[in-house]
Structure formats: C-alpha cells, structure tokens
Motif scaffolding. Structure first.
Motif, PDB file in Angstrom:
ATOM      1  N   ARG A  65      -3.782 -22.406 -18.408  1.00 22.52           N
ATOM      2  CA  ARG A  65      -2.359 -22.790 -18.310  1.00 22.52           C
ATOM      3  C   ARG A  65      -1.722 -21.188 -17.999  1.00 22.52           C
ATOM      4  NH1 ARG A  65       1.719 -25.396 -21.787  1.00 22.52           N
ATOM      5  NH2 ARG A  65       3.842 -24.337 -20.951  1.00 22.52           N
ATOM      6  N   GLU A  69      -0.475 -22.113 -14.759  1.00 24.27           N
ATOM      7  CA  GLU A  69       1.806 -21.616 -14.467  1.00 24.27           C
ATOM      8  C   GLU A  69       1.794 -20.873 -12.275  1.00 24.27           C
ATOM      9  OE1 GLU A  69       3.486 -21.704 -18.641  1.00 24.27           O
ATOM     10  OE2 GLU A  69       1.565 -19.899 -17.814  1.00 24.27           O
ATOM     11  N   ASP A  99      -2.662 -34.009 -25.025  1.00 26.54           N
ATOM     12  CA  ASP A  99      -1.408 -33.038 -24.762  1.00 26.54           C
ATOM     13  C   ASP A  99      -1.778 -33.366 -23.229  1.00 26.54           C
ATOM     14  OD1 ASP A  99      -0.532 -32.218 -26.639  1.00 26.54           O
ATOM     15  OD2 ASP A  99      -1.748 -30.660 -26.984  1.00 26.54           O
ATOM     16  N   TRP A 101      -0.291 -31.877 -19.256  1.00 27.33           N
ATOM     17  CA  TRP A 101       0.432 -30.950 -18.202  1.00 27.33           C
ATOM     18  C   TRP A 101       0.881 -31.548 -17.265  1.00 27.33           C
ATOM     19  CZ3 TRP A 101      -2.607 -26.086 -18.610  1.00 27.33           C
ATOM     20  CH2 TRP A 101      -2.813 -25.960 -20.383  1.00 27.33           C
ATOM     21  N   GLN A 102       2.416 -31.415 -17.006  1.00 28.37           N
ATOM     22  CA  GLN A 102       2.888 -31.994 -15.863  1.00 28.37           C
ATOM     23  C   GLN A 102       3.295 -30.940 -15.149  1.00 28.37           C
ATOM     24  OE1 GLN A 102       5.702 -36.176 -15.888  1.00 28.37           O
ATOM     25  NE2 GLN A 102       6.678 -34.665 -14.588  1.00 28.37           N
ATOM     26  N   LEU A 108       5.151 -25.530 -14.871  1.00 26.71           N
ATOM     27  CA  LEU A 108       4.501 -26.269 -15.871  1.00 26.71           C
ATOM     28  C   LEU A 108       5.410 -26.465 -16.988  1.00 26.71           C
ATOM     29  CD1 LEU A 108       0.280 -26.008 -16.741  1.00 26.71           C
ATOM     30  CD2 LEU A 108       2.182 -26.608 -18.408  1.00 26.71           C
ATOM     31  N   ASP A 109       4.897 -28.302 -17.128  1.00 32.84           N
ATOM     32  CA  ASP A 109       5.618 -29.153 -18.429  1.00 32.84           C
ATOM     33  C   ASP A 109       4.680 -29.313 -19.163  1.00 32.84           C
ATOM     34  OD1 ASP A 109       8.560 -28.291 -17.128  1.00 32.84           O
ATOM     35  OD2 ASP A 109       8.503 -30.671 -16.167  1.00 32.84           O
ATOM     36  N   HIS A 110       5.269 -29.073 -20.794  1.00 32.87           N
ATOM     37  CA  HIS A 110       3.769 -29.403 -21.669  1.00 32.87           C
ATOM     38  C   HIS A 110       4.888 -30.795 -22.600  1.00 32.87           C
ATOM     39  CE1 HIS A 110       2.085 -28.964 -26.150  1.00 32.87           C
ATOM     40  NE2 HIS A 110       1.446 -29.902 -25.214  1.00 32.87           N
TER      41      HIS A 110
END
Length: 121
Positions: A65, A69, A99, A101-102, A108-110
C-alpha cells in the motif's frame, strides 16, 4: 503458514514517469514480493500500465500500500496535469472478503469491492 491476501491490479502513468515509478518500487524492494510488479518491456502509444499480481502475507499489505500511495502521488509531467490512476483488488480466502484500492487524484482510496460471486466455481 500464515494468512495470505491475493492482490492484482494496475496503474496508468505517463511514460515520462517510468523512472520515478521504478525508483519507488526499488526503494521498497522485497526479496520475494517485489517480483509481483510488471513494467512493459517496450513503450507503445501514450500510456504506461504498471501491473502488480501476487499472493502476499497479510502482514505485508501495508508494504505494498505504501508503494502504491507513493506511485499515486507522483506529480503530473505534462500540460494535461494527469495524475496516476488505477485499481487493485485484494481478496483473502480465509475471510471470504474483498477490498478495492482506487487510485486517482494523487491518492489511494480504500473501498469495499463489488461482489465477486461470478468468480467462484
């Protein structure tokens, strides 16, 4: 044995950002899991797609992550001011959860992933 998360996804960046992206990945080198990154061997057209795919220990998800990011936050390199975009899907068989991640607008949006029932069976 531990619990694992299956990660697969992609990011779109400008070809001029390739060196910076490679440096980010190299700074976070993991002997085993860095092998999940794939960069195209030769440029074509105008977008560079980076891919990641692999099963990693759940404790290493923050490692990945952090890289994503940093990749998402790479500054624009042209007059269009386009930031990296992308999508990653994470699943853990033990929890039967997914899940997403966009990647957009430099972050980065979860998000909860859409139903993946179609993949079963």
């Amino acid at each position: 044995m531990g619990m694992y998360t299956s990660v697969r996804g992609w990011m779109e960046i400008n070809f001029q950002q390739r060196e910076a992206a490679e440096e980010i990945v190299e700074r976070h080198r993991h002997e085993l899991y860095s092998g999940g990154w794939a960069f195209p061997s030769a440029p074509f057209n105008w977008t560079l797609y980076l891919f990641y795919g692999g099963d990693i220990r759940q404790g290493e998800v923050p490692w990945l992550r952090e890289q994503i990011e940093q990749l998402a936050a790479m500054p624009p390199v042209n007059e269009d001011n386009d930031m990296p975009t992308g999508f990653f899907l994470l699943t853990a068989d033990e929890r039967e959860e997914a899940d997403a991640w966009q990647i957009r607008d430099g972050r980065l949006d979860h998000l909860p992933a859409p139903s993946l029932d179609w993949m079963a069976g």
